[in-house]
Design an enzyme around this catalytic site. Structure first.
Site, mmCIF file in Angstrom:
data_model
loop_
_atom_site.group_PDB
_atom_site.id
_atom_site.type_symbol
_atom_site.label_atom_id
_atom_site.label_comp_id
_atom_site.label_asym_id
_atom_site.label_seq_id
_atom_site.Cartn_x
_atom_site.Cartn_y
_atom_site.Cartn_z
ATOM 1 N N HIS A 168 0.815 -1.212 0.000
ATOM 2 C CA HIS A 168 0.000 0.000 0.000
ATOM 3 C C HIS A 168 0.854 1.270 0.000
ATOM 4 O O HIS A 168 0.605 2.206 0.767
ATOM 5 C CB HIS A 168 -0.986 -0.012 1.188
ATOM 6 N N GLU B 59 -4.223 -5.615 -5.723
ATOM 7 C CA GLU B 59 -5.084 -6.316 -4.748
ATOM 8 C C GLU B 59 -6.469 -6.614 -5.359
ATOM 9 O O GLU B 59 -7.443 -6.783 -4.632
ATOM 10 C CB GLU B 59 -5.224 -5.484 -3.471
HETATM 11 ZN ZN LIG Z 1 -3.436 -6.894 0.383
#
Ligand SMILES: [Zn+2]
Length: 338
Positions: free
Chosen positions: A218, A283
């Site tokens: 992230h 993701e």
């Molecule tokens: Zn993830």
């Protein structure tokens, strides 16, 4: 080739029923099995495969759904069995769809336990299942306790095995039991803590393991956005020790994925850490599988978002979409299309 370095498994409900049974029995009835037949396994992933095809992803690295990993549950045996079941299921999907998936294993991390079971599970997944990397959860207490930070020698046996097997780790926390923090917010907190501890001047991790490769999920948590604060801290440290590297140089010991669902944040990440440290990740399907009502675009359809950043060169895009993943995951050996 478009390589998505951050994906999570899509499984039928039977896998998560198995988790419920382990929790309900606390392992009293033994390991058991999720008992998922081939047809159900294929059904579970069909939509996932369609989604990847629609956004132009050629290969995705699959790991367990992190928020489901229940690292803080007791006894440790149910954590281990559950992680093994996830890894074995991912291995089946990788064997069923070898042109699309590669495995990234979860590790049986527990709050008070030794790191040794993680070392053994990593070795099993790489040797037996041909997995290409692993997840590291910096906080297996899941928001309820204290764990050694990632620069602590507690983690060194795992780092040694990663170097020996030539596999990287993706830093990705799991659930969070703290009432003030959702699991998704905990991801960002733990990523920030991981970056700051691995990059602090006292950390010896990258001098002790020069070839160790760690990717922070992230986009590195909050650190790129807050970089001014950490630069200021390093400038003060350099006043007494001018030989210290800059904070920006420290950041470049790590890698970062692009699981950020907006162009402004991606632009910032690429500028702060450099395009040679960033791996394409989405993701998909997952947290970003939501449509922007203004544009109708899926937020996790990140390929056109990255292609729309005007200052990136073709070489930058090539590194982000493919080259960096090949360098960081050398066990991924598929040839580039000619
Ligand atoms: Zn993830």
């Amino acid at each position: 080739m478009i390589i998505d370095a951050h994906g999570h498994v899509s499984a039928p409900p039977e896998l998560y029923q198995y988790r419920s049974l382990l929790l309900a029995s606390r392992g009293y009835h033994g390991k058991g099995s999720p008992g998922i037949g081939d047809e159900r396994m294929h059904q579970g992933v069909r939509r996932h495969l369609d989604l990847l095809k629609n956004v132009g992803t050629d290969v995705q690295f699959l790991s367990p759904r992190p928020f489901q990993l229940m690292h803080s549950e007791q006894p440790e045996s149910i954590v281990r069995w559950w992680v093994e079941a996830n890894n074995d299921f991912i291995a089946r999907q990788c064997r069923a769809y070898p042109e699309v998936f590669r495995g990234v294993c979860g590790l049986p991390q527990t709050p008070g336990g030794s790191i040794q079971p993680c070392v053994e599970e990593l070795e099993r997944c790489v040797r037996d299942h041909d997995f290409v990397g692993c997840l590291i959860n910096p906080d297996p207490t899941e928001g309820t306790g204290l764990m050694p930070t990632l620069d602590d020698e507690f983690w060194y046996p795992l780092y040694e095995k990663m170097v020996e097997l030539d596999v990287p780790a993706l830093v990705h926390s799991t659930a969070c039991k703290h009432f003030r923090e959702s699991y998704s917010a905990h991801f960002i907190s733990e990523e920030s803590i991981a970056v700051l501890n691995l990059c602090k001047v006292e950390s010896r991790v990258f001098s002790d393991f020069p070839s160790l490769r760690i990717i922070v999920s992230h986009g590195g948590g909050s650190v790129p956005y807050q970089v001014g604060r950490w630069r200021a801290h390093r400038f003060r440290e350099q006043e007494s020790n001018p030989s210290l590297e800059s904070f920006d140089e420290s950041l470049r010991h790590l890698y970062y994925d692009t699981v950020l669902y907006n162009q402004e944040s991606l632009d910032l990440l690429f500028r702060i850490v450099g395009t040679d440290r960033c791996l394409f990740g989405t993701e998909n399907p997952g947290s970003g599988s939501s449509k922007d009502p203004a544009t109708g675009a899926w937020l996790d359809d990140l390929k056109p978002v990255i292609e729309g950043i005007p200052w990136l060169s073709e070489a930058d895009r090539g590194r982000i979409f493919e080259g960096n993943a090949r360098a960081v995951f050398p066990r991924f050996r598929v040839s580039a299309p000619v």
